[in-house]
Motif scaffolding. Structure first.
Motif, PDB file in Angstrom:
ATOM      1  N   GLN A  60       0.864  -1.183   0.000  1.00  0.00           N
ATOM      2  CA  GLN A  60       0.000   0.000   0.000  1.00  0.00           C
ATOM      3  C   GLN A  60       0.897   1.228   0.000  1.00  0.00           C
ATOM      4  O   GLN A  60       1.589   1.511   0.981  1.00  0.00           O
ATOM      5  N   ILE A  61       0.888   1.957  -1.117  1.00  0.00           N
ATOM      6  CA  ILE A  61       1.786   3.090  -1.322  1.00  0.00           C
ATOM      7  C   ILE A  61       0.953   4.351  -1.504  1.00  0.00           C
ATOM      8  O   ILE A  61       0.007   4.374  -2.302  1.00  0.00           O
ATOM      9  N   VAL A  62       1.305   5.386  -0.759  1.00  0.00           N
ATOM     10  CA  VAL A  62       0.665   6.691  -0.865  1.00  0.00           C
ATOM     11  C   VAL A  62       1.717   7.682  -1.353  1.00  0.00           C
ATOM     12  O   VAL A  62       2.841   7.716  -0.829  1.00  0.00           O
ATOM     13  N   SER A  63       1.339   8.513  -2.332  1.00  0.00           N
ATOM     14  CA  SER A  63       2.296   9.416  -2.969  1.00  0.00           C
ATOM     15  C   SER A  63       1.774  10.840  -2.982  1.00  0.00           C
ATOM     16  O   SER A  63       0.562  11.081  -2.893  1.00  0.00           O
ATOM     17  N   THR A  64       2.709  11.759  -3.103  1.00  0.00           N
ATOM     18  CA  THR A  64       2.369  13.147  -3.399  1.00  0.00           C
ATOM     19  C   THR A  64       2.608  13.393  -4.880  1.00  0.00           C
ATOM     20  O   THR A  64       3.565  12.862  -5.465  1.00  0.00           O
ATOM     21  N   VAL A  65       1.731  14.193  -5.505  1.00  0.00           N
ATOM     22  CA  VAL A  65       1.754  14.381  -6.951  1.00  0.00           C
ATOM     23  C   VAL A  65       2.127  15.834  -7.242  1.00  0.00           C
ATOM     24  O   VAL A  65       1.571  16.767  -6.639  1.00  0.00           O
ATOM     25  N   ARG A  66       3.059  16.020  -8.183  1.00  0.00           N
ATOM     26  CA  ARG A  66       3.499  17.374  -8.528  1.00  0.00           C
ATOM     27  C   ARG A  66       3.930  17.423  -9.989  1.00  0.00           C
ATOM     28  O   ARG A  66       4.070  16.396 -10.657  1.00  0.00           O
ATOM     29  N   ARG A  67       4.164  18.643 -10.453  1.00  0.00           N
ATOM     30  CA  ARG A  67       4.664  18.847 -11.805  1.00  0.00           C
ATOM     31  C   ARG A  67       6.178  18.593 -11.882  1.00  0.00           C
ATOM     32  O   ARG A  67       6.860  18.534 -10.854  1.00  0.00           O
TER      33      ARG A  67
END
Length: 523
Positions: free
Chosen positions: A92-99
């Motif tokens: 179970q992987i949680v990520s932050t999303v960015r440009r």
């Protein structure tokens, strides 16, 4: 014993090409049907779902902020086999999303040096079983214990902690060894509060350098004249490609940044997705070396940005799209390869930045209208090509095999001899085959010759007609009922024979009479 001569074969053999063709096309049709049914679940449905998913086709950057592998799996970033619920390994992987950050190049570089500090593998920790005798009677260092089984983490990491808990004897109270303990000889003191650990790494060169680049868990240092950018940030909107622009020179001071990829050349360094660029005071940098603990402290306390407009080497917060999203390997969150692909996926994306380690950084795809999930694999062009291939090939094979079987049904006929023949390509039709069969049977009856014993031929040598040996059936119309005349065997020798052959004929007659019981039929 009378032997019948071998007869020529009247019924022709079955044409094996007909049987092989029927079997081949039947097998092709069955396999194509099975393939269509399987691909409808494995390819067709996911493909149509991808076309309607609404994900942006341009990739962005994701960084792991949380990783778990729970025993109870209510959701998974990657599951083996999409037809059943995920079981076993459940990442179970949680990520932050960015440009994307800035793509840069440092020119005229010298003294390029790389210092590696890989993440510590917990499997390499030395283990102690304190439930077994006096093994733990003389421990030294920091240990992570569970039910009397302890791992020495001080061999690979320098931890900043305070032992503020009760002390126990690991040899006598081994069942109480649960948690973190600082041990010296026969005494172990428990650590209650949270603490931080640094890895033992090589020294980072700081003498005569003005560029520090952090890439994964490596630090690259060099002495360069300038840095140029190939794109500029536009907040959380897509970056803008520009002509090479010089945004830093060596007179501006020491520069430090974090990049996703770094390529080193003899006189230049190229890097992609660079962000968090800061300028450092050379007086605050230890010389000629510094350790990773000092490096992370400097990195966290650096506040002077390279570009106040945040177009070059911007802060990560300015590029962020979603702060937290679930990471999935694809839209379904599962694969059907059954080759341990999910475990490889988890190992490549499980670095969450604990203990001053680099976070896993990778390209991903996001949905502008939904922040719940981001995915790794999303290529609509490749999906469209694969869909066409898996749709056309089995469909064409099914249609071709079906048409071939229909043609065979119309052109192949089973004859009276139970043999399949091609009506279009056979040399005879049914009437010709029947005529040939009748002609061959008639000729066979005319040539139905049997071999006779040698004694019969001896009779022929003395001018005895073998026809006279045939026992004729009595004429019931001319003979009296019950007459024994027809039972008297006819002698092959009559009064018409000359007397000089009488004795010899009697001997031959005796021999021929013994053979008269054989079913002789002379045609």
């Amino acid at each position: 014993m009378v032997r019948k001569k071998d007869k020529p074969r009247i019924i022709p053999e079955q044409d094996k090409r007909i049987c092989a063709s029927i079997c081949f096309f039947q097998l092709t049709m069955v396999l194509s049907c099975v393939a269509i049914v399987y691909l409808s679940v494995a390819v067709y449905s996911p493909s149509f779902k991808a076309f309607k998913a609404g994900y942006d086709s341009e990739p962005v950057i994701c960084q792991t902020i949380e990783f778990k592998d729970p025993k109870y799996c209510n959701w998974a970033s990657c599951g083996e086999w999409c037809l059943t619920k995920t079981s076993g390994y459940c990442p179970q992987i949680v990520s932050t999303v960015r440009r994307n950050g800035t793509d840069i190049q440092f020119n005229n570089c010298t003294r390029i040096n790389v210092t590696q500090c890989p993440q510590v593998d917990p499997n390499n920790f030395k283990k102690y079983n304190c439930n077994n005798g006096t093994i733990c009677s003389n421990l030294h260092g920091l240990f992570n214990c569970s039910n009397g089984h302890c791992k020495n983490i001080s061999e690979f990491m320098l931890c900043h902690h305070t032992a503020d808990g009760p002390s126990i004897d690991p040899e006598k109270d081994n069942s109480k060894l649960n948690g973190y303990f600082e041990c010296y000889g026969p005494k172990c003191t428990k650590i209650k509060k949270e603490f931080r650990c640094d890895r033992y790494c090589g020294k980072i060169t700081t003498a005569d350098v003005n560029v520090i680049i952090m890439q994964d868990n490596d630090v690259i240092t060099a002495d360069c004249e300038e840095a140029v950018a190939f794109n500029e940030a536009n907040g959380n909107n897509p970056p803008i490609r520009i002509s090479p622009f010089t945004f830093w020179k060596e007179t501006d001071g020491m520069i430090m940044t974090s990049c996703m990829t770094v390529d080193r050349y003899p006189d230049k360094i190229t890097a992609t997705d660079c962000l968090n660029g800061t300028l450092l005071d050379e007086n605050s940098i230890p010389h000629p070396f510094m350790n990773f603990t000092q490096f992370w402290k400097i990195y966290d306390n650096s506040t002077t940005v390279v570009d106040p407009t945040q177009r070059y080497l911007p802060k990560q917060s300015n590029l962020t799209i979603y702060n937290s999203s679930r990471l999935l390997i694809n839209l379904e969150g599962c694969v059907n390869t059954l080759r341990g692909e999910c475990r490889e996926f988890g190992e490549a994306h499980n670095k969450n930045g604990d203990n001053n380690t680099a976070q896993s950084r990778y390209r991903c795809y996001y949905n502008p209208a939904d922040s719940a999930n981001v995915i790794i694999r999303y290529d609509l062009d490749q999906t469209y090509k694969f869909l066409l291939i898996t749709l056309i090939i089995p469909s064409v094979l099914f249609v071709v095999s079906s048409i071939a079987l229909i043609v065979i049904t119309k052109s192949v006929k089973v004859g009276d001899d139970a043999k399949m023949r091609c009506v279009c390509c056979s040399d005879y039709d049914d009437s010709q085959i029947d005529h040939a069969f009748a002609t061959a049977s008639k000729k066979n009856r005319e040539k139905d010759v049997y071999e006779l014993p040698d004694d019969v031929h001896l009779c022929e040598e003395v001018n005895i007609n073998p026809m006279e040996l045939q026992i004729e059936q009595p004429d019931l119309q001319n003979e009296m009922i019950g007459s024994t005349k027809s039972l008297i065997p006819l002698s092959p020798c009559e009064e018409s024979l000359e007397k000089k052959h009488l004795d010899e004929c009697n001997d031959r007659t005796k021999s021929c009479s013994e053979k008269s019981n054989l079913p002789l039929v002379i045609i």
